[in-house]
Write a protein that holds these residues in place. Sequence first.
Motif, PDB file in Angstrom:
ATOM      1  N   UNK A  45       0.737  -0.915   0.144  1.00 10.41           N
ATOM      2  CA  UNK A  45      -0.112  -0.445   0.038  1.00 10.41           C
ATOM      3  C   UNK A  45       0.562   1.569   0.502  1.00 10.41           C
ATOM      4  N   UNK A  46       2.964   0.920   0.156  1.00 11.64           N
ATOM      5  CA  UNK A  46       3.005   2.562   0.510  1.00 11.64           C
ATOM      6  C   UNK A  46       3.479   2.762  -1.089  1.00 11.64           C
ATOM      7  N   UNK A  48       0.435   4.327  -2.805  1.00 11.82           N
ATOM      8  CA  UNK A  48      -0.112   5.085  -2.760  1.00 11.82           C
ATOM      9  C   UNK A  48      -0.644   5.941  -1.358  1.00 11.82           C
ATOM     10  N   UNK A  49       0.778   5.265  -0.303  1.00 13.26           N
ATOM     11  CA  UNK A  49       0.893   6.328   0.534  1.00 13.26           C
ATOM     12  C   UNK A  49       1.041   5.460   1.702  1.00 13.26           C
ATOM     13  N   UNK A  50       2.462   6.378   2.692  1.00 12.52           N
ATOM     14  CA  UNK A  50       2.922   5.780   3.719  1.00 12.52           C
ATOM     15  C   UNK A  50       2.308   6.095   5.106  1.00 12.52           C
ATOM     16  N   UNK A  51       1.115   7.013   5.185  1.00 11.71           N
ATOM     17  CA  UNK A  51       0.646   7.439   6.327  1.00 11.71           C
ATOM     18  C   UNK A  51       1.269   8.897   6.857  1.00 11.71           C
ATOM     19  N   UNK A  52       2.231  10.197   5.866  1.00 11.23           N
ATOM     20  CA  UNK A  52       2.094  10.976   5.605  1.00 11.23           C
ATOM     21  C   UNK A  52       0.958  12.110   6.256  1.00 11.23           C
ATOM     22  N   UNK A  53       1.274  12.924   7.148  1.00 14.88           N
ATOM     23  CA  UNK A  53       0.771  14.122   7.790  1.00 14.88           C
ATOM     24  C   UNK A  53      -0.716  13.151   8.680  1.00 14.88           C
ATOM     25  N   UNK A  54      -0.328  12.557   8.715  1.00 13.47           N
ATOM     26  CA  UNK A  54      -1.438  11.616  10.299  1.00 13.47           C
ATOM     27  C   UNK A  54      -0.310  11.378  11.485  1.00 13.47           C
ATOM     28  N   UNK A  55      -1.525  11.971  12.749  1.00 14.19           N
ATOM     29  CA  UNK A  55      -0.426  11.721  13.671  1.00 14.19           C
ATOM     30  C   UNK A  55      -1.216  10.175  14.648  1.00 14.19           C
ATOM     31  N   UNK A  56      -1.129   9.505  15.096  1.00 10.39           N
ATOM     32  CA  UNK A  56      -2.035   8.647  16.161  1.00 10.39           C
ATOM     33  C   UNK A  56      -1.373   8.059  16.735  1.00 10.39           C
ATOM     34  N   UNK A  57      -2.747   8.777  18.412  1.00 14.81           N
ATOM     35  CA  UNK A  57      -2.429   8.915  19.568  1.00 14.81           C
ATOM     36  C   UNK A  57      -2.694   7.767  20.108  1.00 14.81           C
ATOM     37  N   UNK A  58      -1.586   7.036  20.891  1.00  9.20           N
ATOM     38  CA  UNK A  58      -1.578   6.067  21.716  1.00  9.20           C
ATOM     39  C   UNK A  58      -1.544   6.630  23.514  1.00  9.20           C
ATOM     40  N   UNK A  59      -2.697   5.944  23.961  1.00 10.08           N
ATOM     41  CA  UNK A  59      -3.587   6.296  25.283  1.00 10.08           C
ATOM     42  C   UNK A  59      -2.756   4.455  24.808  1.00 10.08           C
ATOM     43  N   UNK A 266      -3.127   1.027  12.304  1.00 12.16           N
ATOM     44  CA  UNK A 266      -1.715   1.682  11.180  1.00 12.16           C
ATOM     45  C   UNK A 266      -2.573   1.621  10.298  1.00 12.16           C
ATOM     46  N   UNK A 267      -3.587   0.530   9.951  1.00 14.19           N
ATOM     47  CA  UNK A 267      -4.606   0.762   8.518  1.00 14.19           C
ATOM     48  C   UNK A 267      -4.529   2.005   8.436  1.00 14.19           C
ATOM     49  N   UNK A 268      -5.720   2.395   9.439  1.00 20.76           N
ATOM     50  CA  UNK A 268      -6.269   3.909   9.793  1.00 20.76           C
ATOM     51  C   UNK A 268      -5.991   4.511   9.456  1.00 20.76           C
ATOM     52  N   UNK A 269      -4.580   5.141   9.923  1.00 17.19           N
ATOM     53  CA  UNK A 269      -3.598   5.179   9.633  1.00 17.19           C
ATOM     54  C   UNK A 269      -3.641   6.178   8.131  1.00 17.19           C
ATOM     55  N   UNK A 270      -3.726   4.811   7.665  1.00 14.41           N
ATOM     56  CA  UNK A 270      -3.228   4.565   6.111  1.00 14.41           C
ATOM     57  C   UNK A 270      -3.824   5.791   5.139  1.00 14.41           C
ATOM     58  N   UNK A 271      -5.429   5.167   6.004  1.00 16.55           N
ATOM     59  CA  UNK A 271      -6.663   5.193   4.531  1.00 16.55           C
ATOM     60  C   UNK A 271      -6.531   7.451   5.061  1.00 16.55           C
ATOM     61  N   UNK A 314      -7.191   0.272  -1.845  1.00 13.06           N
ATOM     62  CA  UNK A 314      -7.704   0.322  -3.877  1.00 13.06           C
ATOM     63  C   UNK A 314      -8.878  -0.214  -4.144  1.00 13.06           C
ATOM     64  N   UNK A 315      -9.578  -0.721  -3.195  1.00 13.37           N
ATOM     65  CA  UNK A 315     -10.792  -1.153  -3.601  1.00 13.37           C
ATOM     66  C   UNK A 315     -12.041   0.324  -4.346  1.00 13.37           C
ATOM     67  N   UNK A 316     -11.922  -0.077  -5.585  1.00  9.28           N
ATOM     68  CA  UNK A 316     -13.313   0.297  -5.329  1.00  9.28           C
ATOM     69  C   UNK A 316     -14.897  -0.082  -4.848  1.00  9.28           C
ATOM     70  N   UNK A 317     -15.472   0.086  -4.271  1.00  7.39           N
ATOM     71  CA  UNK A 317     -16.744  -0.004  -3.550  1.00  7.39           C
ATOM     72  C   UNK A 317     -18.073   0.134  -4.058  1.00  7.39           C
ATOM     73  N   UNK A 318     -18.145  -0.690  -5.029  1.00 10.47           N
ATOM     74  CA  UNK A 318     -19.482  -0.703  -5.290  1.00 10.47           C
ATOM     75  C   UNK A 318     -20.815  -0.940  -5.024  1.00 10.47           C
TER      76      UNK A 318
END
Length: 385
Positions: A45-46, A48-59, A266-271, A314-318
């Motif tokens: 998936x990289x 398309x994106x590697x997670x740029x400009x996303x911050x994940x809070x780890x509580x 991590x997958x949510x960060x990519x999206x 990448x999926x086209x959700x029809x």
Amino acid sequence: MAALLASLVVPPAPAVAAPNCPGPAGGVAPAETPWALRRLDPASAWRITRGERVTVAVIDSGVSPTHPLLKGQVREGRDFNGLPSMQGRCDLAGHGTIVAGIIAGRDDTGAPYSGIAPAARILPVRVLPDTQRTNDPGLPLQIADAIRWSTDQDVQVINLSLVTVDHPELARAVDYALGKGVVVVAAAGNRQQEQQDLPAYPAAYPGVIAVAGVDREGGHVGSSVSGNYVDIAAPGLDIVGPAPGGQGYLAEPQGGTSFAAAYVSGAAALIRAARPDLTPEQVAYRLTRTADNPPEGHNPELGYGVVNPYRALTSLLGTRTDPPVGAMPPPGAAEDPLGWQRTVALWVAGAAAVLALALLAARPIVALGRRRKWRPGRRAETVDA
């Protein structure tokens, strides 16, 4: 903290612990890519994106910034449990650092290990002094405060690899984060011996993506709590990740839904990196719609199946007219924001078909013109008898 992998026999690198934070040092890096990364294959998936400009809070129990996997990845955070001067960047237990490494560990350290979203950043928020279960009545309030504070720090995803009891303030804090557009991912919970499946919070709250654990074969991990609130699954057994006390790695053979939640975060960060306009509901919809479904589509052990980072991006959700029972989210779920791509593809295919037919029809006309050397032909005249 679980014992180190038996196969790691090379002496560990010298520990370089954070000042006044003697976290576990761990052992050497794994000799090969961990099974969880081979299973999820985030590198596909990289492109398309590697997670740029996303911050994940780890509580969690804090996150150490000293490990090579996490250098430059960990922002200054906050400690809600006794070490305010460390700004969440001290992990005495090692749990939060492994979780952070799974989410956003770098992929340029030379080790066969990386996070799912290696360009994302981590906001460390410490609420747990260790990994022991506790009945502290103040914990749900601390977690609620941590969620609210994290939401106000411009994060896109909150990872909660922990469980506690239901509390009105905790529910309101989750609603606050979701209302601000933050994706909330939480561990579905781990069974203790002879324990019945009971809802785990905050995972069981509406809108939270609740994550169960699977093994190498994709089967449900026996210790992972089952319930109708489970949305999705991810690797939750035989886990390895960065140690907080230097450059070593820690092993968690028993795993747990804590680590499964980290893979989904991590997958949510990519999206969120690829589509920052999506709402939390739309992100959850995309993750569950593209998961590797169990045969029946959905069950209380795996939810909608094992997370698939590449398909999620990448999926086209029809629209499918004959989905298996339970495979699709219930009626009224948010319309997929990437569905327009399918419509465009259909229009382009239709235009191409029309053009192909036109070319076929023109072929005999062109051949006739060439035989006549493009001279006009004469109309045959009839002769009366």
